[in-house]
Enzyme design. Structure first.
Site, PDB file in Angstrom:
ATOM      1  N   HIS A  19     114.123  52.411  33.862  1.00  0.00           N
ATOM      2  CA  HIS A  19     113.583  53.341  34.850  1.00  0.00           C
ATOM      3  C   HIS A  19     113.248  52.663  36.170  1.00  0.00           C
ATOM      4  CE1 HIS A  19     110.155  51.609  32.755  1.00  0.00           C
ATOM      5  NE2 HIS A  19     109.426  51.856  33.844  1.00  0.00           N
ATOM      6  N   CYS A  80     116.320  45.776  36.179  1.00  0.00           N
ATOM      7  CA  CYS A  80     115.005  46.267  35.781  1.00  0.00           C
ATOM      8  C   CYS A  80     114.080  46.045  36.970  1.00  0.00           C
ATOM      9  CB  CYS A  80     114.496  45.592  34.496  1.00  0.00           C
ATOM     10  SG  CYS A  80     114.053  43.853  34.630  1.00  0.00           S
ATOM     11  N   HIS A 113     130.267  27.668  38.099  1.00  0.00           N
ATOM     12  CA  HIS A 113     129.900  26.473  37.343  1.00  0.00           C
ATOM     13  C   HIS A 113     129.497  26.759  35.904  1.00  0.00           C
ATOM     14  CE1 HIS A 113     128.894  23.873  41.111  1.00  0.00           C
ATOM     15  NE2 HIS A 113     130.004  24.564  41.261  1.00  0.00           N
TER      16      HIS A 113
END
Length: 169
Positions: A19, A80, A113
């Protein structure tokens, strides 16, 4: 599976977020289908969420990672609030190499890398323009399997395979 290291191959990208990441995830998802991303991205797999209703970030780290492990996606993006939670959760999954990147250097260097396959970003940390630059750097980068990079990646994969036994306790 598409070889993401071959120039010109369009990547299949899984994207998800909780959310707190939903607004930025939506911006990124929409831009992945438009220029200039169209030359980098083929399929886009939306792994949710579809609203700002409270939900749990590990669910989306797992959903995006599942698409990569199953071979349906070449790379993943998880958003998030801070990027930390999804990074921690995604890195628990064998075969996933995820990192928070809030700058373009880390985003491309992590692929070049370390063969990073999941980008984690914080929807409450960076704005959409910077996020799009970071995503472009991540998706445009290719792993460069030179001796030192491969040696280090092999060590990381050995740690993953050994799990707690790698600690030698």
């Amino acid at each position: 599976m598409t070889d993401p290291n071959q120039p010109g191959n369009r990547l299949r990208v899984a994207i998800g977020g909780d959310h707190a990441g939903y607004p930025l995830k939506q911006v990124v998802s929409q831009q992945l289908a438009a220029d200039p991303f169209a030359t980098l991205v083929g399929d886009i797999i939306d792994c949710g969420t579809d609203s700002t209703a409270r939900c749990d970030y590990p669910d989306f780290a797992v959903a995006v990672s599942r698409e990569i492990i199953l071979g349906n996606a070449d790379r993943g993006i998880v958003v998030c609030g801070s990027g930390v939670g999804v990074s921690v959760a995604a890195n628990k999954i064998p075969g996933i190499r995820a990192a928070i990147c809030h700058d373009t250097y880390s985003a491309h260097q992590g692929v070049e890398h370390d063969d990073m396959n999941v980008l984690c970003i914080g929807g409450r940390i960076i704005g959409s323009e910077l996020a799009l630059e970071i995503v472009r750097a991540f998706l445009g980068a290719r792993y460069t399997p030179g001796e030192r990079h491969q040696r280090r990646l092999d060590k990381v994969m050995e740690i993953e395979a050994q799990g707690r036994d790698a600690l030698g306790l």
